[in-house]
Structures are given as C-alpha cells and as structure tokens.
Design a protein around this motif. Sequence first.
Motif, short mmCIF file in Angstrom:
data_model
loop_
_atom_site.label_atom_id
_atom_site.label_comp_id
_atom_site.label_asym_id
_atom_site.label_seq_id
_atom_site.Cartn_x
_atom_site.Cartn_y
_atom_site.Cartn_z
N VAL A 4 0.83 -1.22 0.00
CA VAL A 4 0.00 0.00 0.00
C VAL A 4 0.85 1.26 0.00
N GLY A 6 3.24 1.91 -1.69
CA GLY A 6 3.60 2.26 -3.07
C GLY A 6 5.08 2.50 -3.24
N SER A 16 18.55 5.95 -6.23
CA SER A 16 17.15 6.07 -6.61
C SER A 16 17.02 6.36 -8.11
N TRP A 18 14.96 8.09 -9.50
CA TRP A 18 14.53 9.47 -9.70
C TRP A 18 15.67 10.36 -10.17
N HIS A 19 16.89 9.95 -9.90
CA HIS A 19 18.02 10.77 -10.35
C HIS A 19 18.06 10.88 -11.87
N ARG B 114 10.53 14.54 -2.22
CA ARG B 114 10.84 13.18 -1.79
C ARG B 114 12.20 13.20 -1.12
N ILE B 116 15.40 11.75 -1.08
CA ILE B 116 16.47 10.92 -1.62
C ILE B 116 17.77 11.70 -1.50
N TYR B 122 19.45 19.49 -5.63
CA TYR B 122 18.51 19.73 -6.73
C TYR B 122 17.61 20.93 -6.43
N ALA B 209 -4.47 6.01 0.43
CA ALA B 209 -3.81 4.85 -0.18
C ALA B 209 -4.44 3.56 0.34
N ARG B 215 -2.21 6.94 -7.36
CA ARG B 215 -1.49 8.21 -7.30
C ARG B 215 -2.29 9.33 -7.92
#
Lengths: 281, 313
Positions: A4, A6, A16, A18-19, B114, B116, B122, B209, B215
């Motif tokens: 759940v 995700g 990650s 996402w980079h 997020r 990370i 960034y 969720a 999403r």
Amino acid sequence: MTPVSGRKRRGWLPFSPWHFVLAPVALVFGLPLLWLVLSSFMTNAQINKFPPTIIPDSLHLDGYRYVLQNALFPRWFLNSTIVALVVVIGNLLFGILGGYAFARLRFGGSKLLLTLMLGTLVIPFQITMIPTFLIMKKLGLVDTLGALIVPSLVTPFAVFLFRQFFLSLPREIEEAAWIDGCSRLRTIWHVVVPMARPALSTVAVLTFLTTWNDLAWPLIAINDDHNYTLQLGLATFQGQHRTQWSAVMAGNLIAVLPVLIAFLAAQRTFIQSLTSSAIKG
Amino acid sequence: MRVAVVPPPTVASPQPRIKRRRGHGEAGAAWAYVSPAALIILGLGILPMAWSLVLSMQSSDLITPPQWIGLKNYEVISQDPSFRAAVVHTLVYTALFVPLAIAAGLGLALLLNREIRFIGFYRTLVFVPFVVSATAQGVLFSFIFDSHFGLANAILHRLHIPTQGFFADEHQALYLLVLIALWSGVGFCVVVYLAGLQDISKDLIEAAAIDGAGRVATFRHIIWPALRPVTVFLVVWETLQALQVFDMVFVTTRGGPLESTTVVVFFVWQQAFEVFNAGYAAAAAYVLAFGLLVLSIGIRFAQRRDDKEVSRS
C-alpha cells in the motif's frame, strides 16, 4: 513489505531511479550559470570563434582585468552596497516603528492610514515612476544615490509585515517591561525587537534582494555613470561592449556574486522569507 | 509636523484594562512612529498616483510647463498601433508565462518532494536562478543566445541542427523572453508549492492509499484541492509580475527587433524618458493599471464564488 505504501524498493540500482529525471532538470537550471562562470574566465579569442569553445583548455583573467581597468565596476559595487544597506536599515527601523504603532498604539486615523498604506501596495510602478522622478527632481536628488534611497526607505510591505508579526506576539511581556519603568522606545528595542527575529530577517532579505536587483528605477533616476548601481552599470556596459563577452561576463559575475553568496549562506532564511510572505500574504 | 492629540476613541476596545493608564501620550508617540512611513508611503505612493492621473490629461515633456489637453491622450492611445502591439505582446507573454510557470512549478515540486540523496542540491539549483537579477539574466542570455558567439547555436551546430537568429529574429524574441523568465521564475513556484505540499497531512494521503486510491486519484482529490490557495496566490502574483515585465526586455532586446518585444511598461518608459512625451506615457500607464485593477477584481470575485461552491459541496 507493504504494497500500500507504493514504495517498492528497486534493487537493480545503487541509487534512486529518480536521479534519471532530476539530473537533466538540474542541468537545465545549472548550465547557464556554469556557463556564466566559465566564460568569464575565457579570453575573447576563445569565445569569438564559431562554433565557440564549450570546454576551454585554459582559464584566463583577461575579462576581469578589462572590467576593473576600463569600467567603474568597483564604484558601482560600492554604490549598490550603500543603497542596499541604507534601504535595508531604513525598512527595518521605520518598519518596526510604524508596525508597532499600528499593532499596539491607539491613535485617531490609524485605520484610514493603514488602509491607505495597504492600498499603495497595489499601485503599479509605471504609474508612480514619472511623478516620483519629478518629485526627486524638485528635491534636487535626481542623479544622486539619494534618489535611489528615499523612495524605498520604507515600504508598506515592511510596515505591514511587522504589524502582523507584532500582533501575533503576546502583550504580557511588553506590559511587564512597561510596569518595570521601561520607556516605550526602550521596550521596543529591548523586548519587542529581539522577539521579532523572523520578521526582521524576512524584511531584510526581501528588501536587499529587490533593491540590489532593481534596474528600472536607477535607469530613470541616474544619468552620471559615477552614480550607477551595479545593475545599471552592467546593462550599460553590455550595451557598449557587445562583442567583448568575456569582460561582460566577468562584470556579470561580479554583479551576481553578492546575492548568490548571501543566498547560499542563508538559503533557509531566504526560502522561508519568500514562502511565508507568499502563503500568508 | 505635530498632529493634535486625538482623544481616545469611545468605541469599546478589546484591549486589556492596563492600557488605559498608559493612554497618556499614546497618540503622540504613535504619530511620531508612523510619520516617516506615512510621509514616504503616501508622499511617494498616493501623491504620484494622483499626479499621474493629472499628467495623463496634459501634454508634458517633463521640462517646459505642461498644458491641459483633457482626454486627448486617451483618444490618441486608443488609435495608436504601437500601443496596441505593446498590449498584445504583454498579453501573449503573460498568457504563456503564467500557466507554464505554475504547471512546471507544480510538476517540479512534486518531483522534488521526496527524500532521496542530493535532494537539497537539486532544490537549490532549481531555485538559484530566482535570486539572479533580471539584468544579469538578460546579459547572460543575450550571450547564450547570441547568434554568432552563443552557446545555444554552438550546441545546435554540434547536433547538426540549423542555427537560429534568437533575439535577432522577430518571430522568436518574445518566446525566448518567456523561456528565460521561466528559467528564473519557476523556482519561486517550486518553493511555494513545496511549502504547500509539506502542509498536507501525511496521514490523509496514507488513509487514501489504504482506501485504494491510486497516485492520480490521490493527487486529484487530496493534493490539488489542498494546494488551491497556493495556486490562487501564484496565479495572481505571477500575472501581476508578467504584465509589468520591463528589466529583461530593456537589457536583451530594447523592444526590438521590429518592435516585436515592446511590452506596455517598456512603451511607457520609452514615451516618458526617451521621447519625453510624459503625459502620453502616464495615460498608457493608467490604461495598464486599469487592466490590472479589473483583473484583480475579477479574480477576487471568481475566488469568492469558488469558495462558496466549495463550502456548499
């Protein structure tokens, strides 16, 4: 592992994924600034060929030498610093006093005055610029740093921000100081101001940023190049040296660096100042 | 100037009783404290606004005494093709910049929201251009988009794409200005949205969720509505900024080529301080200000209506 949430752990990469998205984004935002720094250390010969050098094999100080010898950049730097400092101090001082009066003291006409002040927040600059120029002319300030300082010495934004902040402070501490025999000004200075640190930094940061970066008003109010600010000097210098990009970029870096350093040193304060006035305002 | 001490108002005041005793001299002190702010803000805010209105009904070159000509300036301006072009350029610029800045700002904020590694790096990079002055941006991008010596054409050349005129091309210059404004302006939207996102309760999102919301559904039904006040603020703020763009235009194109980037504030500046047609410039400024006023009233009404609908549903 809970499906759940995700957030499945992807084991096939040591970092990650996402980079892969974020790195190109960073490149888009960072590349122009990197190019600014790099090209300021290149010679005109390196730049003035087609296609120009992208990664120089050697770095030079020609641009900086040219800027410091043939232009008034040090003078403009000083002018910008004086104007920004005085304007920041003025906004803190008069903003605190005005904001305190509106937040804590009762006086006839305070509501009307506050409404008028807030009203001036929405007057666009192009409406006021011509008469402000005429007023500065009458005061004999045109073409002096005074013309750059006086109109921004206190803004309705600063007064209003301090007022809002003081309203959120508890009255009791001030009253205790008052009962102890502290005068009103001493109470403000010793009790209220130390509690208002977030408001102080917000006003200081935003005032510095807008004053240092302004171009339109110095362009109108200043003629003599000895009284230019850095932004006005840079714009004029670029207009006169269209092909000497290395010198122009050196000058550009000089104009940008103080704000960049201030920002990187106090990033959290900068961002909090901007977002707090954005979300509350 | 000393203002007569006004007796304390008779209306019931919510302030505690203790204030009564120090009411003596309060108004005097208050006026002393607010007078610098009042003098500058009213003297260089309200007064110029009224003066500008008068000026817009005069013929003035800022040097010789002005002449009263009534509404003539406004009549001329309504027929002036240059002014009309400036209005169109300003509207095109605003209509492109505001939605793009907000969409990109929201997208990047969601991307950057997020935990990370290097996320701080960034975020810093995305925001840094915002603190760079419009002048410095203009100078930098005049160089990058210089048709002969610029980095942009060098890269295009390497990629075997035909080189472009950029600021020298009247079909590209205005769009290039939007692009640069996005480079520097998106960061502000990002930090404001990030602050908004951090205010959304994690429990709410987790609860959604658990209820099986994907999403997209979470975004549509929880995140987007929660960000609504932030979005409204950004739309208003960015629109007002975009309609008043000047510095960057002055540095990069000076309204050219072929007047393709003359925006309203540039038009006003040019009329006042290059052509010395100050009365006409004041009229142009008032037309823009009137537009801004109508717009902000319109947004306020729309917002109020929306709020009512939201509270009813």
